[in-house]
Write a protein that holds these residues in place. Structure first.
Motif, PDB file in Angstrom:
ATOM      1  N   LYS A  67       9.659   4.135 -13.477  1.00 23.96           N
ATOM      2  CA  LYS A  67       8.497   4.468 -13.243  1.00 23.96           C
ATOM      3  C   LYS A  67       7.877   4.383 -11.778  1.00 23.96           C
ATOM      4  CE  LYS A  67       6.382   0.074 -14.209  1.00 23.96           C
ATOM      5  NZ  LYS A  67       5.456  -0.974 -14.831  1.00 23.96           N
ATOM      6  N   ASN A  68       8.791   3.631 -11.066  1.00 27.41           N
ATOM      7  CA  ASN A  68       8.902   3.590  -9.502  1.00 27.41           C
ATOM      8  C   ASN A  68       8.869   4.739  -8.813  1.00 27.41           C
ATOM      9  OD1 ASN A  68       8.060   0.777  -9.839  1.00 27.41           O
ATOM     10  ND2 ASN A  68      10.217   0.154  -9.344  1.00 27.41           N
ATOM     11  N   TYR A  69       9.661   5.888  -9.591  1.00 31.39           N
ATOM     12  CA  TYR A  69       9.964   7.011  -8.976  1.00 31.39           C
ATOM     13  C   TYR A  69       9.006   8.062  -9.321  1.00 31.39           C
ATOM     14  CZ  TYR A  69      14.710   5.347  -7.987  1.00 31.39           C
ATOM     15  OH  TYR A  69      15.911   4.704  -7.355  1.00 31.39           O
ATOM     16  N   ILE A  70       7.986   7.763 -10.273  1.00 31.59           N
ATOM     17  CA  ILE A  70       7.163   8.708 -10.884  1.00 31.59           C
ATOM     18  C   ILE A  70       5.806   8.489 -10.279  1.00 31.59           C
ATOM     19  CG2 ILE A  70       6.055   9.648 -12.718  1.00 31.59           C
ATOM     20  CD1 ILE A  70       9.375  10.327 -12.409  1.00 31.59           C
ATOM     21  N   TYR A  71       4.911   9.516  -9.695  1.00 32.07           N
ATOM     22  CA  TYR A  71       3.866   9.431  -9.128  1.00 32.07           C
ATOM     23  C   TYR A  71       2.682   9.385 -10.315  1.00 32.07           C
ATOM     24  CZ  TYR A  71      -0.314  10.135  -6.090  1.00 32.07           C
ATOM     25  OH  TYR A  71      -1.495   9.921  -5.441  1.00 32.07           O
ATOM     26  N   SER A  72       1.838   8.604 -10.414  1.00 36.13           N
ATOM     27  CA  SER A  72       1.036   8.628 -11.733  1.00 36.13           C
ATOM     28  C   SER A  72      -0.292   8.091 -11.476  1.00 36.13           C
ATOM     29  CB  SER A  72       1.271   7.784 -12.640  1.00 36.13           C
ATOM     30  OG  SER A  72       0.585   7.461 -13.711  1.00 36.13           O
ATOM     31  N   THR A  73      -1.425   9.055 -11.820  1.00 36.17           N
ATOM     32  CA  THR A  73      -2.863   8.662 -11.467  1.00 36.17           C
ATOM     33  C   THR A  73      -3.512   8.441 -12.926  1.00 36.17           C
ATOM     34  OG1 THR A  73      -3.110  11.050 -11.704  1.00 36.17           O
ATOM     35  CG2 THR A  73      -3.119  10.071  -9.246  1.00 36.17           C
ATOM     36  N   ASN A 105       0.740  -1.344  -0.093  1.00 36.89           N
ATOM     37  CA  ASN A 105      -0.046  -0.077   0.112  1.00 36.89           C
ATOM     38  C   ASN A 105       0.872   1.232   0.137  1.00 36.89           C
ATOM     39  OD1 ASN A 105      -2.251  -1.596   0.140  1.00 36.89           O
ATOM     40  ND2 ASN A 105      -2.398  -1.570   2.488  1.00 36.89           N
ATOM     41  N   GLN A 106       2.127   1.109   0.441  1.00 36.68           N
ATOM     42  CA  GLN A 106       2.868   2.396   0.518  1.00 36.68           C
ATOM     43  C   GLN A 106       3.402   2.858  -0.917  1.00 36.68           C
ATOM     44  OE1 GLN A 106       5.873   2.456   3.514  1.00 36.68           O
ATOM     45  NE2 GLN A 106       5.027   0.716   4.671  1.00 36.68           N
ATOM     46  N   LEU A 107       3.342   4.225  -1.020  1.00 34.21           N
ATOM     47  CA  LEU A 107       3.692   4.787  -2.273  1.00 34.21           C
ATOM     48  C   LEU A 107       5.375   4.982  -2.349  1.00 34.21           C
ATOM     49  CD1 LEU A 107       2.474   6.449  -4.595  1.00 34.21           C
ATOM     50  CD2 LEU A 107       2.828   8.579  -2.869  1.00 34.21           C
ATOM     51  N   CYS A 108       5.914   5.196  -1.230  1.00 36.61           N
ATOM     52  CA  CYS A 108       7.406   5.433  -1.264  1.00 36.61           C
ATOM     53  C   CYS A 108       8.393   3.971  -1.692  1.00 36.61           C
ATOM     54  CB  CYS A 108       7.841   5.937   0.285  1.00 36.61           C
ATOM     55  SG  CYS A 108       9.901   6.213   0.217  1.00 36.61           S
ATOM     56  N   PRO A 109       9.099   4.329  -2.677  1.00 36.33           N
ATOM     57  CA  PRO A 109       9.883   3.092  -3.026  1.00 36.33           C
ATOM     58  C   PRO A 109      10.711   2.431  -2.169  1.00 36.33           C
ATOM     59  CG  PRO A 109      10.387   5.183  -4.457  1.00 36.33           C
ATOM     60  CD  PRO A 109       9.470   5.605  -3.642  1.00 36.33           C
ATOM     61  N   GLY A 154      10.566  12.286  -4.584  1.00 41.75           N
ATOM     62  CA  GLY A 154       9.347  13.390  -4.672  1.00 41.75           C
ATOM     63  C   GLY A 154       8.120  12.846  -4.941  1.00 41.75           C
ATOM     64  N   LYS A 155       8.014  11.184  -4.928  1.00 41.42           N
ATOM     65  CA  LYS A 155       6.969  10.817  -5.226  1.00 41.42           C
ATOM     66  C   LYS A 155       5.839  11.214  -4.052  1.00 41.42           C
ATOM     67  CE  LYS A 155       5.576   6.153  -6.968  1.00 41.42           C
ATOM     68  NZ  LYS A 155       6.088   4.600  -7.078  1.00 41.42           N
ATOM     69  N   CYS A 156       6.229  11.117  -3.026  1.00 39.47           N
ATOM     70  CA  CYS A 156       5.327  11.329  -2.014  1.00 39.47           C
ATOM     71  C   CYS A 156       4.881  12.867  -1.871  1.00 39.47           C
ATOM     72  CB  CYS A 156       6.061  11.318  -0.490  1.00 39.47           C
ATOM     73  SG  CYS A 156       7.476  12.058  -0.266  1.00 39.47           S
ATOM     74  N   VAL A 157       5.916  13.546  -2.535  1.00 35.34           N
ATOM     75  CA  VAL A 157       5.674  15.088  -2.548  1.00 35.34           C
ATOM     76  C   VAL A 157       4.454  15.476  -3.481  1.00 35.34           C
ATOM     77  CG1 VAL A 157       6.633  17.416  -2.935  1.00 35.34           C
ATOM     78  CG2 VAL A 157       7.898  15.704  -1.851  1.00 35.34           C
ATOM     79  N   LYS A 158       4.490  14.580  -4.846  1.00 32.58           N
ATOM     80  CA  LYS A 158       3.491  14.738  -5.788  1.00 32.58           C
ATOM     81  C   LYS A 158       2.231  14.403  -5.227  1.00 32.58           C
ATOM     82  CE  LYS A 158       2.972  15.351 -10.140  1.00 32.58           C
ATOM     83  NZ  LYS A 158       3.571  16.207 -11.240  1.00 32.58           N
ATOM     84  N   GLY A 159       1.986  13.373  -4.485  1.00 35.98           N
ATOM     85  CA  GLY A 159       0.682  12.748  -3.977  1.00 35.98           C
ATOM     86  C   GLY A 159       0.320  13.630  -2.828  1.00 35.98           C
ATOM     87  N   CYS A 160       0.918  14.313  -1.915  1.00 35.50           N
ATOM     88  CA  CYS A 160       0.497  15.223  -0.975  1.00 35.50           C
ATOM     89  C   CYS A 160      -0.093  16.402  -1.607  1.00 35.50           C
ATOM     90  CB  CYS A 160       1.796  15.369   0.108  1.00 35.50           C
ATOM     91  SG  CYS A 160       1.422  16.715   1.043  1.00 35.50           S
TER      92      CYS A 160
END
Lengths: 185, 317
Positions: B35-41, A94-98, A125-131
């Motif tokens: 792609k693991n580093y990119i947030y995507s919806t 479920n976690q977003l952070c790789p 910055g994946k979490c930053v985008k989601g937040c």
């Protein structure tokens, strides 16, 4: 061959005085212009992911910062949970952070606190985008200056597509979203 | 002749070496993030076209930029709030207000209720300020609704709904946590907290942290609720959605979300009826889509990114 001209004592003193004043002026000017360091402008950052891959260090000096005063302490945190998460829990799936660098802690129903494990954070910055998309934008990226080697031409700044990297005075090296974070950083 | 050839050969060799060196030095030798580093919806951006039952028509464009609030009067006029002004369509009337209203409501008599951060100003039909209500200094008012008897105001700062009578008296708080009465309290992580009055006089309030809509009587008793969290089209995404909603004449809900901007219609039981506009019809970073519905079923969407009131009509069969 031209014979060497003999310098008088007065000429020597003139040259010495010029060198002394010039040196003093250069030293004062150098002291007055502050030393500059690289930092990320959170308002310009688009979380492209290059901070994680383009730093010259083996693990990027860019880390996620958390503005606790801005955080909503949400159960369904857009910075912690994947968009397709099956549950609102700490399950790895479920976690977003790789790198699982965000810790989730129950405070009281329905509030959860999120903290960043700096050793695990790679600055993607994946979490930053989601937040930023779904929450209050309390997570953001900053260059950690105890880790940064401050290259004169920062490799990430060169690759940054949004021109978010800028030079700031070393005496005030962070662009924090809230004054309350100064103690933490 | 051979000397010229030699010079030219050397020239081209040096040019080749310099070009290669330049290309090598300027080449990005670092891998692009995977792609693991990119947030995507992206997978949630697509909406089944069969679900979209509405079509966009000519929008309303206010005379000012940055519209902030929207309301439809019972007689059909559209009120749009912006910097120090409320504009009325189609009359073209402009009402000067002291700040940018965060929310608006209009009653049957044409009396305007404009909510600012921590107070409500009531304007008579002649547009004279006749009442000022201030629930609390900590208030952050995000929505107002009025009927014949009551004024309801959603306060994101205190996580409460305030109910006043039309003279501004007899205030009560709705939504305080009370486990005995089954009220879990409002959970408002960000200032998106909307309400609307149903035809039976009860008030529907968004509980955004729970992705829920809750129905309260005018006395503050919880009557019913429904909720649906999730990024799929039938749910509400992120930490605080729906950001805005409006009740349609048949009791269904028009909802607007932030993060994944989309406008949908849910049946009175909460199930998805259809989509009004999908994420691809809005700018990706737009926040604060407000919605309203008129008696003919037209949907009005305040799009702050484009500075317009976008109008959607049901597709003709």
């Amino acid at each position: 061959m031209k014979p060497l001209q003999k310098q008088s004592r007065r000429d020597f003193l003139r040259i010495a005085a010029a060198a002394l004043f010039g040196g003093a002026a250069w030293w004062i000017a150098r002291r007055r212009s502050p030393r500059m360091v690289w930092q990320i402008d959170p308002e310009k950052c688009t979380q492209c992911g290059r901070c994680a891959t383009h730093c010259v260090l083996p693990v990027s000096a860019v880390k996620c910062f958390h503005s606790y005063s801005m955080c909503g302490y949400c159960d369904l945190c857009g910075g912690y949970l994947r968009p397709d998460a099956h549950g609102r829990n700490t399950g790895a799936e479920n976690q977003l952070c790789p790198t699982a660098a965000i810790r989730r802690k129950f405070i009281e129903d329905p509030y959860y606190q999120y903290t960043i494990d700096e050793k695990l954070c790679i600055g993607c910055g994946k979490c930053v985008k989601g937040c930023g998309l779904f929450g209050n934008g309390s997570l953001y990226l900053q260059v950690k200056h105890d880790l940064c080697v401050n290259c004169s031409e920062c490799a990430i700044a060169r690759a940054c597509p949004s021109d978010a990297f800028k030079l700031v005075p070393a005496s005030d090296p962070y662009l924090l979203k809230s004054n309350q974070e100064e103690r933490i950083s | 002749m051979s000397k010229v050839k030699t010079v030219l050969s050397w020239f081209f060799v040096i040019l080749l070496v310099m070009t290669s060196a330049w290309v090598f030095l300027n080449r990005n030798r670092r891998a692009e993030p995977g792609k693991n580093y990119i947030y995507s919806t992206e997978e949630f951006q697509q909406v089944d076209p069969a679900l979209i039952h509405y079509v966009e028509v000519e929008p309303l464009v206010p005379s000012f930029g940055n519209p902030s609030s929207l309301a439809i009067a019972p007689v059909g006029q559209i009120y749009v709030g912006g910097p120090n002004c409320v504009e009325v369509f189609p009359d073209g009337e402009k009402i000067q207000v002291p700040a940018t209203p965060t929310c608006l409501a209009v009653d049957d008599d044409g009396i305007l209720f404009a909510g600012f951060q921590d107070y409500i100003l009531v304007f008579s039909k002649e547009r004279k300020s006749m009442l000022c209500l201030s629930p609390s200094k900590k208030a952050y008012l995000t929505s107002i609704a009025v009927d014949e008897k009551w004024i309801y105001a959603a306060d994101a700062g205190n996580r409460r709904v305030w109910r006043y009578n039309k003279e501004g008296g007899n205030p009560i708080e709705i939504g305080a946590k009370d486990e005995v009465k089954g009220v879990r309290g409002f959970y408002v992580p960000s200032p998106f907290f909307d309400l609307d009055i149903a035809v039976d006089g009860s008030v529907w309030v968004v509980n955004p942290g729970y992705h829920a809509l809750e129905n309260y009587s005018s006395e503050g008793r919880l009557i019913s609720s429904w909720e649906k969290a999730g990024f799929n089209i039938d749910g509400f995404s992120g930490c605080c959605n729906p950001a805005h909603f409006a009740l349609m004449p048949d009791g269904s809900f028009v909802t607007a979300e932030k993060g994944l901007p989309r406008v949908k219609i849910h049946n009175p039981d909460g199930s998805l009826r259809c989509v009004v506009a999908g994420p691809d019809q809005f700018d990706a970073d737009v926040t604060g889509l407000d919605v309203a519905a008129d008696l003919q079923g037209k949907i009005y969407v305040l799009d702050p990114g484009r500075g317009k009131i976008r109008i959607f009509e049901k597709k003709k069969k």
